[in-house]
Design a protein around this motif. Structure first.
Motif, PDB file in Angstrom:
ATOM      1  N   TYR A  62      30.055  39.168  48.418  1.00 11.56           N
ATOM      2  CA  TYR A  62      29.709  40.601  48.273  1.00 11.56           C
ATOM      3  C   TYR A  62      29.163  41.155  49.540  1.00 11.56           C
ATOM      4  O   TYR A  62      28.447  40.528  50.314  1.00 11.56           O
ATOM      5  N   ALA A  63      29.615  42.346  49.835  1.00 12.34           N
ATOM      6  CA  ALA A  63      29.071  43.105  51.036  1.00 12.34           C
ATOM      7  C   ALA A  63      27.859  43.211  51.037  1.00 12.34           C
ATOM      8  O   ALA A  63      27.011  43.150  50.156  1.00 12.34           O
ATOM      9  N   ASP A  64      27.283  43.129  52.338  1.00 10.19           N
ATOM     10  CA  ASP A  64      25.709  43.210  52.641  1.00 10.19           C
ATOM     11  C   ASP A  64      25.121  44.582  51.957  1.00 10.19           C
ATOM     12  O   ASP A  64      23.943  44.586  51.476  1.00 10.19           O
ATOM     13  N   ASP A  65      26.016  45.591  52.017  1.00 12.57           N
ATOM     14  CA  ASP A  65      25.343  46.954  51.247  1.00 12.57           C
ATOM     15  C   ASP A  65      25.892  46.953  49.810  1.00 12.57           C
ATOM     16  O   ASP A  65      25.635  48.303  49.292  1.00 12.57           O
ATOM     17  N   PHE A  66      26.238  46.013  49.273  1.00 12.61           N
ATOM     18  CA  PHE A  66      26.852  46.073  47.969  1.00 12.61           C
ATOM     19  C   PHE A  66      25.767  46.958  46.935  1.00 12.61           C
ATOM     20  O   PHE A  66      26.123  47.717  46.013  1.00 12.61           O
ATOM     21  N   ASP A  67      24.475  46.479  47.106  1.00  8.62           N
ATOM     22  CA  ASP A  67      23.649  47.210  45.908  1.00  8.62           C
ATOM     23  C   ASP A  67      23.537  48.587  46.095  1.00  8.62           C
ATOM     24  O   ASP A  67      23.608  49.459  45.299  1.00  8.62           O
ATOM     25  N   GLU A  68      23.322  49.247  47.433  1.00 11.94           N
ATOM     26  CA  GLU A  68      23.356  50.584  47.736  1.00 11.94           C
ATOM     27  C   GLU A  68      24.510  51.357  47.442  1.00 11.94           C
ATOM     28  O   GLU A  68      24.389  52.455  46.848  1.00 11.94           O
ATOM     29  N   ASP A  69      25.786  50.575  47.633  1.00 10.27           N
ATOM     30  CA  ASP A  69      26.815  51.125  47.407  1.00 10.27           C
ATOM     31  C   ASP A  69      27.178  51.396  45.862  1.00 10.27           C
ATOM     32  O   ASP A  69      27.580  52.348  45.484  1.00 10.27           O
ATOM     33  N   LEU A  70      26.786  50.415  45.189  1.00 11.72           N
ATOM     34  CA  LEU A  70      26.810  50.647  43.745  1.00 11.72           C
ATOM     35  C   LEU A  70      25.978  51.700  43.404  1.00 11.72           C
ATOM     36  O   LEU A  70      26.383  52.333  42.403  1.00 11.72           O
ATOM     37  N   HIS A  71      25.115  51.758  43.750  1.00 14.74           N
ATOM     38  CA  HIS A  71      23.938  52.865  43.334  1.00 14.74           C
ATOM     39  C   HIS A  71      24.419  54.291  43.511  1.00 14.74           C
ATOM     40  O   HIS A  71      24.376  55.064  42.681  1.00 14.74           O
ATOM     41  N   TRP A  72      25.035  54.538  44.918  1.00 19.72           N
ATOM     42  CA  TRP A  72      25.704  55.770  44.964  1.00 19.72           C
ATOM     43  C   TRP A  72      26.989  56.127  44.216  1.00 19.72           C
ATOM     44  O   TRP A  72      27.177  57.228  43.745  1.00 19.72           O
ATOM     45  N   ARG A  73      27.543  54.867  43.868  1.00 21.76           N
ATOM     46  CA  ARG A  73      28.821  55.115  43.101  1.00 21.76           C
ATOM     47  C   ARG A  73      28.442  55.682  41.682  1.00 21.76           C
ATOM     48  O   ARG A  73      28.961  56.461  40.988  1.00 21.76           O
ATOM     49  N   ARG A  74      27.373  54.946  40.898  1.00 22.76           N
ATOM     50  CA  ARG A  74      26.971  55.330  39.790  1.00 22.76           C
ATOM     51  C   ARG A  74      26.379  56.765  39.830  1.00 22.76           C
ATOM     52  O   ARG A  74      26.523  57.599  39.047  1.00 22.76           O
ATOM     53  N   TRP A  75      25.618  57.108  41.172  1.00 16.56           N
ATOM     54  CA  TRP A  75      25.044  58.620  41.057  1.00 16.56           C
ATOM     55  C   TRP A  75      25.942  59.489  41.029  1.00 16.56           C
ATOM     56  O   TRP A  75      26.001  60.735  40.736  1.00 16.56           O
ATOM     57  N   ARG A  76      27.377  59.313  41.698  1.00 18.85           N
ATOM     58  CA  ARG A  76      28.505  60.189  41.722  1.00 18.85           C
ATOM     59  C   ARG A  76      28.880  60.201  40.470  1.00 18.85           C
ATOM     60  O   ARG A  76      30.070  60.982  40.372  1.00 18.85           O
ATOM     61  N   GLY A  77      28.759  59.174  39.471  1.00 16.73           N
ATOM     62  CA  GLY A  77      29.731  59.419  38.241  1.00 16.73           C
ATOM     63  C   GLY A  77      31.038  58.619  38.277  1.00 16.73           C
ATOM     64  O   GLY A  77      31.932  58.948  37.559  1.00 16.73           O
ATOM     65  N   GLU A  78      31.076  57.858  39.193  1.00 15.66           N
ATOM     66  CA  GLU A  78      32.578  57.238  39.333  1.00 15.66           C
ATOM     67  C   GLU A  78      32.809  56.057  38.397  1.00 15.66           C
ATOM     68  O   GLU A  78      31.747  55.648  38.053  1.00 15.66           O
ATOM     69  N   ILE A  79      33.900  55.885  38.071  1.00 15.95           N
ATOM     70  CA  ILE A  79      34.514  54.654  37.245  1.00 15.95           C
ATOM     71  C   ILE A  79      34.315  53.463  38.096  1.00 15.95           C
ATOM     72  O   ILE A  79      34.911  53.580  39.192  1.00 15.95           O
ATOM     73  N   ILE A  80      33.437  52.412  37.694  1.00 14.82           N
ATOM     74  CA  ILE A  80      32.976  51.416  38.484  1.00 14.82           C
ATOM     75  C   ILE A  80      34.186  50.228  38.216  1.00 14.82           C
ATOM     76  O   ILE A  80      34.163  49.694  37.006  1.00 14.82           O
ATOM     77  N   GLY A  81      35.083  49.779  39.018  1.00 11.68           N
ATOM     78  CA  GLY A  81      36.234  48.959  38.900  1.00 11.68           C
ATOM     79  C   GLY A  81      36.016  47.721  39.895  1.00 11.68           C
ATOM     80  O   GLY A  81      35.683  48.032  41.048  1.00 11.68           O
ATOM     81  N   ALA A  82      36.623  46.642  39.358  1.00 12.45           N
ATOM     82  CA  ALA A  82      36.826  45.635  40.343  1.00 12.45           C
ATOM     83  C   ALA A  82      38.258  44.946  40.223  1.00 12.45           C
ATOM     84  O   ALA A  82      38.733  45.178  39.180  1.00 12.45           O
ATOM     85  N   ASN A  83      38.933  44.400  41.474  1.00  9.45           N
ATOM     86  CA  ASN A  83      40.163  43.755  41.281  1.00  9.45           C
ATOM     87  C   ASN A  83      39.991  42.381  41.275  1.00  9.45           C
ATOM     88  O   ASN A  83      39.268  41.877  41.972  1.00  9.45           O
ATOM     89  N   PHE A  84      40.650  41.672  40.373  1.00 10.22           N
ATOM     90  CA  PHE A  84      40.707  40.295  40.111  1.00 10.22           C
ATOM     91  C   PHE A  84      42.025  39.673  40.345  1.00 10.22           C
ATOM     92  O   PHE A  84      42.863  39.890  39.436  1.00 10.22           O
ATOM     93  N   ARG A  85      42.116  38.991  41.568  1.00 12.52           N
ATOM     94  CA  ARG A  85      43.699  38.444  41.436  1.00 12.52           C
ATOM     95  C   ARG A  85      43.761  37.120  40.788  1.00 12.52           C
ATOM     96  O   ARG A  85      42.740  36.179  40.974  1.00 12.52           O
ATOM     97  N   SER A  86      44.579  36.981  39.840  1.00 13.93           N
ATOM     98  CA  SER A  86      44.589  36.199  38.703  1.00 13.93           C
ATOM     99  C   SER A  86      45.225  35.007  38.541  1.00 13.93           C
ATOM    100  O   SER A  86      45.636  34.482  40.021  1.00 13.93           O
ATOM    101  N   PHE A  87      45.555  34.388  37.589  1.00 16.52           N
ATOM    102  CA  PHE A  87      46.084  33.054  37.361  1.00 16.52           C
ATOM    103  C   PHE A  87      47.351  32.733  37.830  1.00 16.52           C
ATOM    104  O   PHE A  87      47.749  31.731  38.111  1.00 16.52           O
ATOM    105  N   PHE A  88      48.252  33.928  37.812  1.00 19.00           N
ATOM    106  CA  PHE A  88      49.681  33.891  38.577  1.00 19.00           C
ATOM    107  C   PHE A  88      49.633  34.165  39.972  1.00 19.00           C
ATOM    108  O   PHE A  88      50.025  33.615  40.711  1.00 19.00           O
ATOM    109  N   GLY A  89      49.138  35.433  40.254  1.00 16.23           N
ATOM    110  CA  GLY A  89      49.068  36.252  41.603  1.00 16.23           C
ATOM    111  C   GLY A  89      48.546  35.516  42.404  1.00 16.23           C
ATOM    112  O   GLY A  89      49.166  35.262  43.702  1.00 16.23           O
ATOM    113  N   PHE A  90      47.458  35.022  42.309  1.00 19.16           N
ATOM    114  CA  PHE A  90      46.482  34.554  43.274  1.00 19.16           C
ATOM    115  C   PHE A  90      47.098  33.249  43.846  1.00 19.16           C
ATOM    116  O   PHE A  90      47.264  32.929  45.159  1.00 19.16           O
TER     117      PHE A  90
END
Length: 345
Positions: free
Chosen positions: A124-152
């Motif tokens: 996790y990035a050092d500023d992850f918690d602050e980054d997440l806070h502001w994303r939520r404050w802006r009302g953004e969709i919070i998404g994560a990318n997972f390289r999965s069982f075939f692709g990775f």
């Protein structure tokens, strides 16, 4: 994305080729617009999920030190951060010639495995918690990318070796898929504990123009149980939308994804026959993103109008975000793209 009425159609783009922006600068686009985020600001588009993932490192970590193994004048032999060795031109870079991957057998995998720990500090990035806070404050969709069982695994083993390993080294495949599932649980535990994660992209890129790169039988046998457990874990953590990113023809794999509890797929590449209208007709509950033929959009106003008429039933049904079936190509003029956006708007 729930088949419910909406106040407007989402306006977003997966990406734009640098050559496209260069062309558009001669056709009226301000020169300060040099990347997708700038284009979103200038045209008042919605934030693209494709460049707005949470900063969670799901790759080989700690990374290898990149190095130039051999300099051949106009080209180089390079080892990158994932331990992949390839030949690449210095200028006018194209798809590299892959020479060696970090994993070819179980001994290789055992050596790499310490770099595949989802609990490793630094994921996790050092500023992850602050980054997440502001994303939520802006009302953004919070998404994560997972390289999965075939692709990775394709990326660290190589396409041919990984596909053949299901026959030649089935125990290795089982180990790697089980480990990758545990990796997902470990790496997402922190963000799931916040209750903020809305969307997970399961990145696979496991299809080509006419068919999957691996047989649906093997996917069902080796990956379906892992998909089901991954979905169960994410749903328990509050994730509402789970989609598979796979280019190419997805029709044969879609039933497996849906059986696993995954909501749908993108980018629905028209050139490969992944027509979203056809996919919705065949799989009525599937959630879809993409499926607008970039070639038609590039052809001008008539092409734009025809494409939007074609997907009109999906726009009415919902659970569909219209965007080009991959990055905007340089043969699309800026006036044609503006017409496309303004028509959607």
């Amino acid at each position: 994305m729930r088949f419910e009425p909406v106040d407007r159609i989402p306006l977003m783009e997966m990406g734009v080729w640098p050559e496209t922006l260069e062309r558009w600068h001669h056709e009226g686009l301000p020169r300060w617009v040099t990347e997708l985020r700038h284009l979103e600001d200038y045209l008042r588009l919605d934030r693209s999920f494709n460049v707005n993932w949470l900063p969670i490192n799901g790759e080989v970590y700690p990374p290898f030190d990149p190095e130039v193994i051999e300099d051949r004048g106009e080209e180089q032999i390079v080892r990158d951060e994932n331990g992949i060795v390839y030949r690449q031109r210095k200028q006018h870079k194209t798809i590299p010639q892959f020479l060696r991957f970090p994993v070819a057998n179980e001994a290789d995998y055992d050596r790499l495995r310490p770099r595949l720990d989802g609990r490793a500090p630094g994921r996790y990035a050092d500023d992850f918690d602050e980054d997440l806070h502001w994303r939520r404050w802006r009302g953004e969709i919070i998404g994560a990318n997972f390289r999965s069982f075939f692709g990775f695994h394709r990326n660290i083993v190589g396409m041919e070796t990984w596909c053949m390993a299901f026959y030649d080294q089935p125990r290795l495949c089982e180990r790697m898929i089980a480990d990758r599932l545990q990796f997902a649980k470990d790496v997402f535990a922190r963000v799931l504990a916040t209750g903020a994660l809305d969307f997970v992209q399961v990145w696979e890129d496991m299809s080509y123009k006419t068919a999957p790169m691996i047989s649906p039988k093997l996917v069902r046998q080796h990956m379906l149980p892992a998909y089901q457990e991954l979905v169960r874990y994410l749903r328990e953590g509050g994730v509402e939308l789970i989609m598979v990113d796979t280019d190419g023809r997805v029709e044969e794999l879609a039933p497996i994804f849906l059986e696993a509890g995954i909501d749908g797929t993108h980018p629905c590449e028209i050139a490969a026959g992944s027509d979203p209208v056809m996919l919705r007709r065949k799989f009525p509950g599937i959630t879809l993103i993409g499926g607008l033929d970039k070639r038609a959009i590039a052809s001008g106003r008539e092409g734009v109008d025809a494409e939007l008429r074609r997907v009109a039933p999906l726009l009415q049904e919902g659970a569909y975000i219209p965007l080009l079936d991959h990055f905007v190509p340089p043969d699309a003029t800026f006036p044609a793209y503006l017409y496309f956006i303004n028509t959607l708007r």
